[in-house]
Design a protein around this motif. Structure first.
Motif, PDB file in Angstrom:
ATOM      1  N   SER A  94      -5.888   3.279  -2.083  1.00 52.21           N
ATOM      2  CA  SER A  94      -6.300   2.800  -3.407  1.00 52.21           C
ATOM      3  C   SER A  94      -7.719   3.236  -3.763  1.00 52.21           C
ATOM      4  N   GLU A  95      -8.613   3.238  -2.764  1.00 52.51           N
ATOM      5  CA  GLU A  95      -9.994   3.654  -3.035  1.00 52.51           C
ATOM      6  C   GLU A  95     -10.049   5.120  -3.451  1.00 52.51           C
ATOM      7  N   PHE A 121       0.148   3.147  -9.091  1.00 62.53           N
ATOM      8  CA  PHE A 121      -1.168   2.515  -9.021  1.00 62.53           C
ATOM      9  C   PHE A 121      -1.476   1.896 -10.386  1.00 62.53           C
ATOM     10  N   VAL A 148      -8.270   0.145  -9.129  1.00 67.16           N
ATOM     11  CA  VAL A 148      -6.864  -0.098  -8.820  1.00 67.16           C
ATOM     12  C   VAL A 148      -6.707  -1.579  -8.505  1.00 67.16           C
ATOM     13  N   ASP A 194       0.825  -1.201   0.000  1.00 70.97           N
ATOM     14  CA  ASP A 194       0.000   0.000   0.000  1.00 70.97           C
ATOM     15  C   ASP A 194       0.860   1.252   0.000  1.00 70.97           C
ATOM     16  N   CYS A 195       0.349   2.286  -0.635  1.00 72.52           N
ATOM     17  CA  CYS A 195       0.998   3.594  -0.605  1.00 72.52           C
ATOM     18  C   CYS A 195       0.806   4.158   0.801  1.00 72.52           C
ATOM     19  N   CYS A 203       4.581   6.197  -5.416  1.00 77.34           N
ATOM     20  CA  CYS A 203       3.541   5.168  -5.458  1.00 77.34           C
ATOM     21  C   CYS A 203       3.051   5.002  -6.891  1.00 77.34           C
ATOM     22  N   LYS A 210      -3.506  -3.085  -8.233  1.00 77.09           N
ATOM     23  CA  LYS A 210      -2.259  -3.337  -7.515  1.00 77.09           C
ATOM     24  C   LYS A 210      -1.576  -1.995  -7.261  1.00 77.09           C
ATOM     25  N   VAL A 211      -0.803  -1.947  -6.172  1.00 76.89           N
ATOM     26  CA  VAL A 211       0.000  -0.763  -5.855  1.00 76.89           C
ATOM     27  C   VAL A 211       1.422  -1.235  -5.594  1.00 76.89           C
TER      28      VAL A 211
END
Length: 166
Positions: A49-50, A76, A60, A43-44, A74, A62-63
């Protein structure tokens, strides 16, 4: 006479002044930090992501984050595996911050950006998407999106600045 001039303090001062690269020379001689590369899938730390999916208008899948610390870039990804949005944060030298913004959104080819208040930079749309890049003091935040609307990148930049309290 030339020998005396060479020993004068004004010449010594004059030769020392160019040592720190200016924003324009830093970009010209490769004095900028290298572009971040996607690394670990995680995760960033400053963007959800949302939020990115809602802001950029794409799911999204994958990050990935770069190895840069303390603020990794980051990346996305959309469901087809291609990058949809990238956010880069730089905190360090003010001249480097400005040069990074000018590299991403060149002054001569981009529109001026000043959002959020106190931040300065540029934005532009290209065939590949859009970029929104701003700097304030020693910090720079740059977002690139595969969407043509720069407002999407601007929304992400503002959220990043707010989340990191820059």
């Amino acid at each position: 006479m030339a020998l005396l001039a060479a020993c004068s303090p004004s010449v010594v001062t004059g030769t020392a002044t160019p040592s720190p690269p200016s924003a324009s020379t830093a970009a010209g001689v490769g004095g900028l930090p290298p572009d971040p590369e996607p690394g670990a899938t995680e995760d960033c730390p400053y963007l959800g992501s949302e939020f990115v999916a809602e802001s950029n208008g794409q799911h999204v899948s994958k990050v990935r984050v770069s190895a840069d610390q303390p603020h990794p870039a980051c990346f996305f990804y959309r469901p087809d595996g291609k990058v949809q949005l990238t956010v880069r944060v730089y905190v360090g030298d003010a001249k480097t911050a400005t040069a990074l913004v000018n590299k991403a959104a060149p002054v001569d080819s981009s529109n001026p950006a000043s959002d959020p208040s106190g931040w300065k930079g540029g934005y532009l749309s290209t065939d590949d998407g859009a970029v929104y890049a701003v700097a304030k003091g020693s910090a720079a935040v740059i977002a690139t999106t595969n969407q043509k609307q720069s407002v999407k990148a601007r929304t992400v930049v503002k959220k990043t600045i707010s989340a990191l309290k820059l």
